[in-house]
Enzyme design. Structure first.
Site, short mmCIF file in Angstrom:
data_model
loop_
_atom_site.label_atom_id
_atom_site.label_comp_id
_atom_site.label_asym_id
_atom_site.label_seq_id
_atom_site.Cartn_x
_atom_site.Cartn_y
_atom_site.Cartn_z
N LYS A 44 0.85 -1.21 0.00
CA LYS A 44 0.00 0.00 0.00
C LYS A 44 0.88 1.26 0.00
CE LYS A 44 -2.14 -0.94 3.87
NZ LYS A 44 -1.38 -2.11 4.32
N ARG A 119 -10.10 0.33 8.76
CA ARG A 119 -9.47 -0.94 9.14
C ARG A 119 -10.42 -1.81 9.95
NH1 ARG A 119 -3.59 0.44 9.21
NH2 ARG A 119 -2.54 -1.47 8.59
N ARG A 158 12.31 -4.19 5.36
CA ARG A 158 11.80 -2.85 5.03
C ARG A 158 12.53 -1.76 5.81
NH1 ARG A 158 5.44 -1.51 5.09
NH2 ARG A 158 5.49 -2.14 7.28
N ARG A 191 10.96 0.33 11.20
CA ARG A 191 9.86 0.58 12.12
C ARG A 191 9.93 -0.41 13.29
NH1 ARG A 191 4.57 0.69 8.39
NH2 ARG A 191 3.82 -0.48 10.18
N ARG A 202 -0.02 -8.20 13.98
CA ARG A 202 -0.63 -7.32 12.97
C ARG A 202 -1.44 -8.12 11.96
NH1 ARG A 202 4.66 -4.35 11.21
NH2 ARG A 202 3.44 -3.41 9.56
N1 LIG Z 1 -7.22 2.69 10.62
C1 LIG Z 1 -6.52 2.27 11.69
N2 LIG Z 1 -7.19 1.86 12.80
C2 LIG Z 1 -6.52 1.44 13.89
N3 LIG Z 1 -5.16 1.39 13.98
C3 LIG Z 1 -4.44 1.79 12.91
C4 LIG Z 1 -5.08 2.26 11.71
N4 LIG Z 1 -4.12 2.58 10.81
C5 LIG Z 1 -2.93 2.32 11.42
N5 LIG Z 1 -3.11 1.86 12.68
C6 LIG Z 1 -2.08 1.48 13.66
O1 LIG Z 1 -0.80 1.84 13.13
C7 LIG Z 1 0.01 0.66 12.90
C8 LIG Z 1 0.80 0.82 11.60
O2 LIG Z 1 -0.13 1.02 10.54
P1 LIG Z 1 0.41 0.96 9.02
O3 LIG Z 1 1.59 1.85 8.87
O4 LIG Z 1 -0.76 1.14 8.11
O5 LIG Z 1 0.98 -0.50 9.01
P2 LIG Z 1 0.78 -1.76 8.15
O6 LIG Z 1 2.13 -1.95 7.54
O7 LIG Z 1 0.43 -2.74 9.20
O8 LIG Z 1 -0.33 -1.52 7.15
C9 LIG Z 1 -1.02 -0.49 12.84
O9 LIG Z 1 -0.41 -1.72 13.21
C10 LIG Z 1 -2.04 -0.02 13.89
O10 LIG Z 1 -1.52 -0.23 15.18
#
Ligand SMILES: Nc1ncnc2c1ncn2[C@@H]1O[C@H](COP(=O)(O)OP(=O)(O)O)[C@@H](O)[C@H]1O
Length: 218
Positions: A44, A119, A158, A191, A202
């Site tokens: 993404k 999400r 990453r 990260r 996750r």
């Molecule tokens: N829409 C959301 N609702 C709840 N938590 C979120 C949301 N977007 C991100 N997070 C939190 O931020 C963390 C990192 O998100 P993101 O960078 O999108 O990681 P990923 O690589 O898991 O898609 C997630 O594991 C969650 O803890």
């Protein structure tokens, strides 16, 4: 025509020219509102900047916004940190509040890319209410259906440039100079949640809470 209060003389000519070229490129582009859904490491964050530049959209990545809040130790960031460190989702009301605000940014006038939102089904229902209030709709949902088996290698290799969100991979997309961002030369970081152990949590959150969202879209 209202005179501009901004003193354009202080803006470098190259920046002015680039902004004018961007506006000329973007003017004819149709409005577009996209949702990108997929498990961690599915791509993404890699595809969003490409789509953003091509279609003149704003890129709303909830993960990036939350990490910025955590790093700035804002009240929101302090609340979100514990869940994020464990690979669990941050509460719906916190994230819905962020998105409702940023969707109003001028750079989202042509539309947006929602990366990592909604999400949960509750977030999707809140998004419907926001869009109805704005009188707009989602044009496309891109489902990054990647098998869990390939995600650990993607996540563990990453590296990201925190300020821009640009992501690299030691094997699949290495930076020109190891360890530094191609554009700024600033150091790359990994990260805190990009570990095999947190990825497991996750992925569990993704399959349990996010995958049902995919079935909401025809
Ligand atoms: N829409 C959301 N609702 C709840 N938590 C979120 C949301 N977007 C991100 N997070 C939190 O931020 C963390 C990192 O998100 P993101 O960078 O999108 O990681 P990923 O690589 O898991 O898609 C997630 O594991 C969650 O803890």
């Amino acid at each position: 025509m209202a005179s501009s209060s901004v003193n354009l003389e202080e803006i470098p000519s190259e920046s002015l020219m680039n902004e004018l070229l961007r506006r000329m490129k973007c003017a004819p582009k149709p409005e577009k509102r996209l949702i990108l859904i997929g498990p961690p490491g599915s791509g993404k964050g890699t595809q969003s900047p490409i789509i953003k530049d091509e279609h003149c959209l704003c890129h709303l990545a909830t993960g990036d916004m939350l990490r910025a809040a955590v790093s700035a130790k804002t009240p929101l960031g302090i609340k979100a940190k514990e869940a994020m460190d464990k690979g669990e989702l941050v509460s719906d009301d916190l994230v819905v509040g962020i998105i409702d605000e940023v969707m109003k940014k001028p750079s989202c006038k042509k539309g947006f890319i929602l990366d990592g939102f909604p999400r949960t089904v509750a977030q999707a229902q809140k998004l419907d209410e926001m869009l109805e209030r704005q009188g707009v709709k989602i044009d496309k949902v891109l489902d990054f259906a990647i098998d869990d088996a390939v995600l650990e290698e993607r996540i563990s290799g990453r590296w990201i440039h925190p300020a821009s969100g640009r992501s690299y991979h030691t094997k699949f997309a290495p930076p020109r100079v190891p360890g530094v961002d191609d554009v700024t030369g600033e150091p790359l970081i990994q990260r805190k949640d990009d570990t095999a152990a947190v990825l497991k949590s996750r992925l569990e959150s993704f399959h349990r809470q996010t995958q049902p969202v995919c079935f909401l879209f025809p």
